[in-house]
Scaffold this active site. Structure first.
Site, PDB file in Angstrom:
ATOM      1  N   SER A   1       1.030  -0.245  -5.134  1.00  0.00           N
ATOM      2  CA  SER A   1       0.094   0.842  -5.416  1.00  0.00           C
ATOM      3  C   SER A   1       0.873   2.002  -6.016  1.00  0.00           C
ATOM      4  CB  SER A   1      -0.603   1.305  -4.139  1.00  0.00           C
ATOM      5  OG  SER A   1      -1.318   2.517  -4.351  1.00  0.00           O
TER       6      SER A   1
ATOM      7  N   TYR B   1      -0.201   4.040   4.744  1.00  0.00           N
ATOM      8  CA  TYR B   1      -0.589   3.196   3.614  1.00  0.00           C
ATOM      9  C   TYR B   1       0.442   3.310   2.490  1.00  0.00           C
ATOM     10  CZ  TYR B   1      -3.081   1.476  -0.462  1.00  0.00           C
ATOM     11  OH  TYR B   1      -3.428   0.798  -1.608  1.00  0.00           O
TER      12      TYR B   1
END
Length: 266
Positions: A143, A156
């Site tokens: 990501s 995350y």
């Protein structure tokens, strides 16, 4: 429909929807047979039936919950035993937008289990198998928060930074043994991710949000172009190259016998 091209089998985790389903569509049309892995058997079967009819490829499904060791072990065994496997797409993952002080630590632990532990175990199953076969590709979906962890939930971001770091290490250690590694670093993508993360995707500025199809098409174009790290919205590869050059320039100075002069330690 072209069924004459045979590129082996691609195994895709989190394949029943979103990014994983888009990878399944594109890879089948490129000439890969598929193993689709996700929790929802009904969704998997629906996607497999459609792709088999549209592409003529062999599409298998494996229902497995990668948050639990039993599910991970099933997929590990398939990766080790299936001699046709030439690609692993580590896509399964969850996210969070909750600030640290508002996040449930049990949810964070579950996210670590899926985003890190399961991905690591599947990678460890695939890498030796691919090296033994002399070729193979691992695509790890990281990501953009891997390099900008302050944007969303810190855990995350940390899980995705782990995915990037593991991918860099794999490339460093195994590229000369026939293993191809790509890390994909998407920004905001219009998927169910945002519902799970607790932030509706429509609350984001439209100019920030990319479609799943555009993401996967760009990621596969990056793979074709030989990129290690693909950031689909990055206008030029020069941005990544500058980032990577700055990181590499630090390496010789990370472990020396004396502190830096700025600390004035005699």
């Amino acid at each position: 429909m072209n069924t004459s091209v045979k590129l082996g089998t691609a195994l895709i985790t989190g394949a029943s929807s979103g990014i994983g389903a888009a990878y399944a569509d594109r890879l089948a049309r490129r000439g890969y047979d598929l193993v689709l892995v996700a929790r929802n058997q009904a969704r998997l079967d629906q996607l497999a039936d459609r792709l088999a009819k549209e592409t003529g490829r062999q599409i298998r499904t494996l229902a497995a919950d990668l948050n639990h060791s039993e599910g991970v072990h099933k997929v590990e065994a398939l990766i080790r035993d299936d001699q046709t496997l030439t690609m692993l797409v580590n896509n399964a993952g969850i996210g969070s937008a909750a600030p640290l002080l508002q996040a449930d630590v049990d949810v964070m632990e579950s996210m670590i289990t899926l985003n890190i532990t399961a991905l690591t175990r599947l990678t460890y199953a695939a890498a030796p198998a691919f090296v033994a076969r002399g070729a193979g590709t691992i695509i790890n979906i990281s990501s953009a928060v891997a390099i900008a962890p302050e944007i969303l939930n810190g855990v995350y971001g940390a899980t995705k930074a782990y995915v990037l770091a593991l991918s860099q290490s794999l490339k460093h250690e195994l590229a000369d043994k026939g293993l191809r590694v790509q890390a994909v670093l998407p920004g905001a993508i219009r998927t169910e991710f945002w519902d799970v993360a607790g932030t509706p995707v429509d609350s984001l500025p439209a100019e920030m949000v990319m479609s799943v199809d555009d993401l996967v098409d760009a990621a596969l174009a990056g793979l074709d172009q030989g990129e290690f790290a693909t950031i689909p919205s990055l206008p030029s590869v020069d941005g990544w190259n500058a980032y990577e050059a700055a990181r590499v320039a630090l390496v010789p100075h990370l472990s020396l016998s004396k502190p830096g002069a700025r600390y004035n330690v005699q």
